[in-house]
Enzyme design. Structure first.
Site, short mmCIF file in Angstrom:
data_model
loop_
_atom_site.label_atom_id
_atom_site.label_comp_id
_atom_site.label_asym_id
_atom_site.label_seq_id
_atom_site.Cartn_x
_atom_site.Cartn_y
_atom_site.Cartn_z
N ALA A 299 0.83 -1.22 0.00
CA ALA A 299 0.00 0.00 0.00
C ALA A 299 0.85 1.25 0.00
O ALA A 299 0.44 2.30 0.51
CB ALA A 299 -0.97 0.02 1.19
N LYS A 300 2.04 1.15 -0.59
CA LYS A 300 2.88 2.34 -0.79
C LYS A 300 2.59 2.99 -2.14
O LYS A 300 2.97 4.13 -2.37
CB LYS A 300 4.36 1.95 -0.70
N ALA A 301 1.94 2.24 -3.02
CA ALA A 301 1.45 2.76 -4.29
C ALA A 301 0.02 2.25 -4.47
O ALA A 301 -0.26 1.07 -4.21
CB ALA A 301 2.32 2.30 -5.45
#
Length: 303
Positions: free
Chosen positions: A269-271
Site C-alpha cells: 500500500a505504498k502505491a
C-alpha cells in the site's frame, strides 16, 4: 528512430517514444509523466534523491526544480546535503585526478567514483557548519530534522544552494539518515559540548500532515535506499502514491528496496492500485537531466 542533426532534447525523446520499447520507451513515458505531475496543481510532488547526485552534477537541476515550484517535498541523504553545503561555503568537486587511492589520501583528497573532494574544503565546511549549529542551538535545544535543515538554509548565503532555495521557497527537506554523513558527524561532535537534539520522529507529524492534505501524490525517485523508502512509506497513511517514477541502477534479484520494481510497492500500500508507475534502469546523472530538459521544453512549447 529518426535522428536529425538539429534535434532538440524533446524531439529526441519523442523519437524514443515512437520506438516505444526497452529503455527508450521507458525514458519517453517517464518524461511525459514527469511533465504531467509537475504541472498538475492537485498533485504534491515528492523528489527522493539517493546516491552522489549533488557531487555528480545534479545540484543545479534539483535547485532549479525547487526554485520553479515543481517540487513540494525533497527527501535526500545527509551526504547530498553535505555536498550542497560544501559548494555553498566555497568548496568544489574536482575531476581528472589520476592517482591511486593511497596517493589521493596522502594528498588530502577523497574519491567518489571519478569525483574528487579536497580535505581543505571539508575543513571550511566543518568550521562554518559548527558556527551555524551554534546559532541554531542558541534558540533551540530540541528540533526536528526538517526544521534544523530549514534553519541552516536560511543561515547560508548562496542562491544556488538546494538548502537555501528550499528554505526560501518553503519546500521542506527531510533527511531521515542525516547522522550517516559528514554533517551528522559534525552534529555529534558539536553535541559533545553543546545541547542540541534532533527529533527524527518529529518529522513524521509534519510529513503526515502533507500526505493527508494532498489530493494526489507523485514521487520521483533517483536511486534507492532510505530516501526511496521514506518517500513511499510515508504515503502508506493514505493507501500509497498516485504516480511514481524511479531511475535506478539497482537490480531486483537480491530483494533490495533500491532494485524493487515500483509495482511491488502496491503490495505494501505504498502505491495505489491503478497508480501510474514508470521505472527507468540507468544512471540518474544521465537520464534525469534528459527527462527534465524534455519536460521543460514541452511545458514551454505549450506556453
Amino acid at each position: 528512430m529518426n535522428i536529425g542533426p538539429k534535434m532538440t532534447t524533446l524531439q529526441l525523446i519523442e523519437e524514443m517514444g515512437k520506438s516505444g520499447v526497452l529503455g527508450a520507451g521507458r525514458i519517453y513515458r517517464a518524461t511525459k509523466l514527469l511533465e504531467e505531475v509537475i504541472q498538475d496543481d492537485e498533485t504534491t510532488v515528492f523528489l527522493s534523491v539517493a546516491g552522489p547526485m549533488v557531487p555528480g552534477g545534479l545540484r543545479k537541476v534539483i535547485h532549479d526544480l525547487i526554485d520553479a515550484g515543481y517540487v513540494d517535498v525533497l527527501i535526500t541523504s545527509g551526504a547530498n546535503l553535505t555536498h550542497d553545503l560544501l559548494e555553498a561555503f566555497g568548496g568544489a568537486h574536482y575531476r581528472d585526478q589520476h592517482h591511486d587511492d593511497e596517493k589521493l589520501c596522502q594528498m588530502g583528497m577523497g574519491r567518489i567514483g571519478d569525483i574528487y573532494t579536497k580535505s581543505e574544503d571539508f575543513e571550511v565546511f566543518e568550521s562554518k557548519i559548527n558556527m551555524i549549529m551554534g546559532q541554531i542551538a542558541e534558540k533551540n535545544n530540541k528540533i526536528n530534522i526538517r526544521d534544523f535543515l530549514t534553519q541552516i538554509g536560511h543561515l547560508i548565503d548562496d542562491n544556488n544552494s538546494i538548502l537555501h532555495t528550499a528554505a526560501e521557497r518553503g519546500v521542506p527537506i527531510y533527511a531521515p539518515g542525516l547522522i550517516d554523513s559528514m554533517m551528522g558527524l559534525q552534529l555529534w561532535m558539536f553535541t559533545q559540548e553543546n545541547q542540541l537534539t534532533l527529533d527524527a520522529a518529529g518529522d513524521m507529524h509534519e510529513l503526515s500532515d502533507i500526505v493527508y492534505g494532498s489530493q494526489k501524490v507523485a514521487t520521483v525517485i533517483l536511486g534507492g535506499g532510505l530516501p526511496k523508502h521514506y518517500a513511499l512509506a510515508s504515503n502508506i497513511l493514505t493507501g500509497g502514491v498516485d504516480a511514481a517514477i524511479q531511475v535506478t541502477m539497482d537490480r531486483s534479484e537480491a530483494g533490495s528496496l533500491g532494485g524493487a520494481p515500483l509495482e511491488e510497492a502496491k503490495s505494501w500500500a505504498k502505491a495505489k492500485c491503478g497508480s501510474r508507475l514508470v521505472t527507468v534502469i540507468g544512471d540518474a546523472t544521465i537520464i534525469f537531466p534528459l527527462m527534465v530538459a524534455g519536460a521543460m521544453e514541452s511545458i514551454n512549447k505549450d506556453d
